[in-house]
Motif scaffolding. Sequence first.
Motif, PDB file in Angstrom:
ATOM      1  N   LYS A 286       0.807  -1.224   0.000  1.00 64.55           N
ATOM      2  CA  LYS A 286       0.000   0.000   0.000  1.00 64.55           C
ATOM      3  C   LYS A 286       0.840   1.275   0.000  1.00 64.55           C
ATOM      4  O   LYS A 286       0.317   2.368  -0.219  1.00 64.55           O
ATOM      5  N   ASP A 287       2.166   1.118   0.221  1.00 63.75           N
ATOM      6  CA  ASP A 287       3.086   2.254   0.170  1.00 63.75           C
ATOM      7  C   ASP A 287       3.686   2.362  -1.228  1.00 63.75           C
ATOM      8  O   ASP A 287       4.533   1.563  -1.615  1.00 63.75           O
ATOM      9  N   ALA A 288       3.252   3.358  -1.966  1.00 66.25           N
ATOM     10  CA  ALA A 288       3.721   3.511  -3.346  1.00 66.25           C
ATOM     11  C   ALA A 288       5.213   3.814  -3.421  1.00 66.25           C
ATOM     12  O   ALA A 288       5.831   3.663  -4.476  1.00 66.25           O
ATOM     13  N   GLU A 289       5.814   4.251  -2.301  1.00 70.49           N
ATOM     14  CA  GLU A 289       7.238   4.586  -2.274  1.00 70.49           C
ATOM     15  C   GLU A 289       8.100   3.438  -1.739  1.00 70.49           C
ATOM     16  O   GLU A 289       9.306   3.616  -1.547  1.00 70.49           O
ATOM     17  N   GLY A 302      -1.753  -1.121  -3.187  1.00 75.64           N
ATOM     18  CA  GLY A 302      -3.042  -1.380  -2.567  1.00 75.64           C
ATOM     19  C   GLY A 302      -2.876  -2.201  -1.310  1.00 75.64           C
ATOM     20  O   GLY A 302      -1.799  -2.738  -1.031  1.00 75.64           O
ATOM     21  N   ASP A 303      -3.935  -2.295  -0.538  1.00 78.71           N
ATOM     22  CA  ASP A 303      -3.938  -3.072   0.701  1.00 78.71           C
ATOM     23  C   ASP A 303      -3.944  -4.558   0.346  1.00 78.71           C
ATOM     24  O   ASP A 303      -4.827  -5.027  -0.383  1.00 78.71           O
ATOM     25  N   LEU A 304      -2.967  -5.292   0.861  1.00 79.39           N
ATOM     26  CA  LEU A 304      -2.875  -6.718   0.496  1.00 79.39           C
ATOM     27  C   LEU A 304      -4.121  -7.479   0.901  1.00 79.39           C
ATOM     28  O   LEU A 304      -4.468  -8.495   0.280  1.00 79.39           O
ATOM     29  N   PHE A 305      -4.822  -7.015   1.947  1.00 78.65           N
ATOM     30  CA  PHE A 305      -6.029  -7.721   2.388  1.00 78.65           C
ATOM     31  C   PHE A 305      -7.205  -7.500   1.443  1.00 78.65           C
ATOM     32  O   PHE A 305      -8.204  -8.213   1.508  1.00 78.65           O
ATOM     33  N   ASP A 306      -7.078  -6.516   0.557  1.00 76.87           N
ATOM     34  CA  ASP A 306      -8.057  -6.340  -0.526  1.00 76.87           C
ATOM     35  C   ASP A 306      -7.598  -7.055  -1.791  1.00 76.87           C
ATOM     36  O   ASP A 306      -8.393  -7.733  -2.459  1.00 76.87           O
ATOM     37  N   VAL A 307      -6.314  -6.911  -2.093  1.00 77.22           N
ATOM     38  CA  VAL A 307      -5.785  -7.398  -3.370  1.00 77.22           C
ATOM     39  C   VAL A 307      -5.591  -8.910  -3.386  1.00 77.22           C
ATOM     40  O   VAL A 307      -6.016  -9.587  -4.334  1.00 77.22           O
ATOM     41  N   VAL A 308      -4.964  -9.450  -2.358  1.00 74.13           N
ATOM     42  CA  VAL A 308      -4.597 -10.865  -2.379  1.00 74.13           C
ATOM     43  C   VAL A 308      -5.816 -11.788  -2.436  1.00 74.13           C
ATOM     44  O   VAL A 308      -5.844 -12.721  -3.245  1.00 74.13           O
ATOM     45  N   PRO A 309      -6.871 -11.559  -1.617  1.00 68.05           N
ATOM     46  CA  PRO A 309      -8.049 -12.437  -1.748  1.00 68.05           C
ATOM     47  C   PRO A 309      -8.697 -12.386  -3.128  1.00 68.05           C
ATOM     48  O   PRO A 309      -9.160 -13.409  -3.648  1.00 68.05           O
ATOM     49  N   GLN A 310      -8.710 -11.180  -3.736  1.00 67.54           N
ATOM     50  CA  GLN A 310      -9.276 -11.073  -5.086  1.00 67.54           C
ATOM     51  C   GLN A 310      -8.428 -11.849  -6.090  1.00 67.54           C
ATOM     52  O   GLN A 310      -8.968 -12.521  -6.983  1.00 67.54           O
TER      53      GLN A 310
END
Length: 320
Positions: A286-289, A302-310
């Motif tokens: 979630k840290d673009a830097e 993005g937040d891994l808890f949103d991205v990874v399950p998808q």
Amino acid sequence: MAEILVYVDHVDGAVRKPTLELLTLARRIGEPVAVALGNGAADTAATLAEHGAVKVLTADAPEFADYLVVPKVDALQAAHEAVSPAAVLVPSSAEGKEIAARLAVRIGSGIITDAVDLEAGDEGPVATQSAFAASFTTKSRVSKGTPVITVKPNSAPVEAAPAAGTVEALAVTFGALATGTKVTARTPRESTGRPELTEAAIVVSGGRGVNGAENFAVIEALADSLGAAVGASRAAVDAGWYPHSNQVGQTGKSVSPQLYIASGISGAIQHRAGMQTSKTIVAINKDAEAPIFDLVDYGVVGDLFDVVPQLTEEVKSRKG
């Protein structure tokens, strides 16, 4: 054509994938002669012949199982004397590197460790290595004696190339040091059903951003959908969220899979040193830097808890 000795890593006759990769590399520079030792050694012949071994030297004795490393070095030295090879290739495991180092000292040769590629050269095999935490790629060759080279897993494809695979017994005389360190007990590794971390074609790793041992279930679900191994950063391991045996990095294990997915990992040099030679790297953070994005082929902010399950659900749906 010159013969190339290939040390066979097997379990009771079942040949492990890094050995088959070594046979692919050996065929680039000569004719592979495999050396299989211990229980089930003769049972490896069919698989080794299918992948290019023109000859399989086998030896079985209690010493190979009852004592550490040195009996195997004695056997490889005997094979070296019998064959006079142009090179000796060994898988780059902890045991493999110790065997290779001891052999090189015995036969008065140079050694190259953790090669990631191998090609024929005018003055002998040329090995490619990643140096300084994979910041540089080097090419080198051994200038003295028979080159002894250890190769990282996943450095070459496994390719079928049927050959004679003639089985010959290898006569081994064990030296005085062979029985110096005895194995007193063995505890089988608990199987997770996942590939071994250093040999896996796909690795999914979690870091500080996973934020707890219980949350590694998200990482494991993605790994299982891909048939992948699970890795962890040092931060996650130090926090007690995942076992040290799964740590990827300078103080953990080095991996070189076809696909590496880093979730919630900032990309500190300690971690990068263990995975930078991966063929394709994907980062979710979630840290673009985050420094990891300087390294990757594909990055997802993005937040891994949103991205990874998808991502897990998408993989499952495409598998049908």
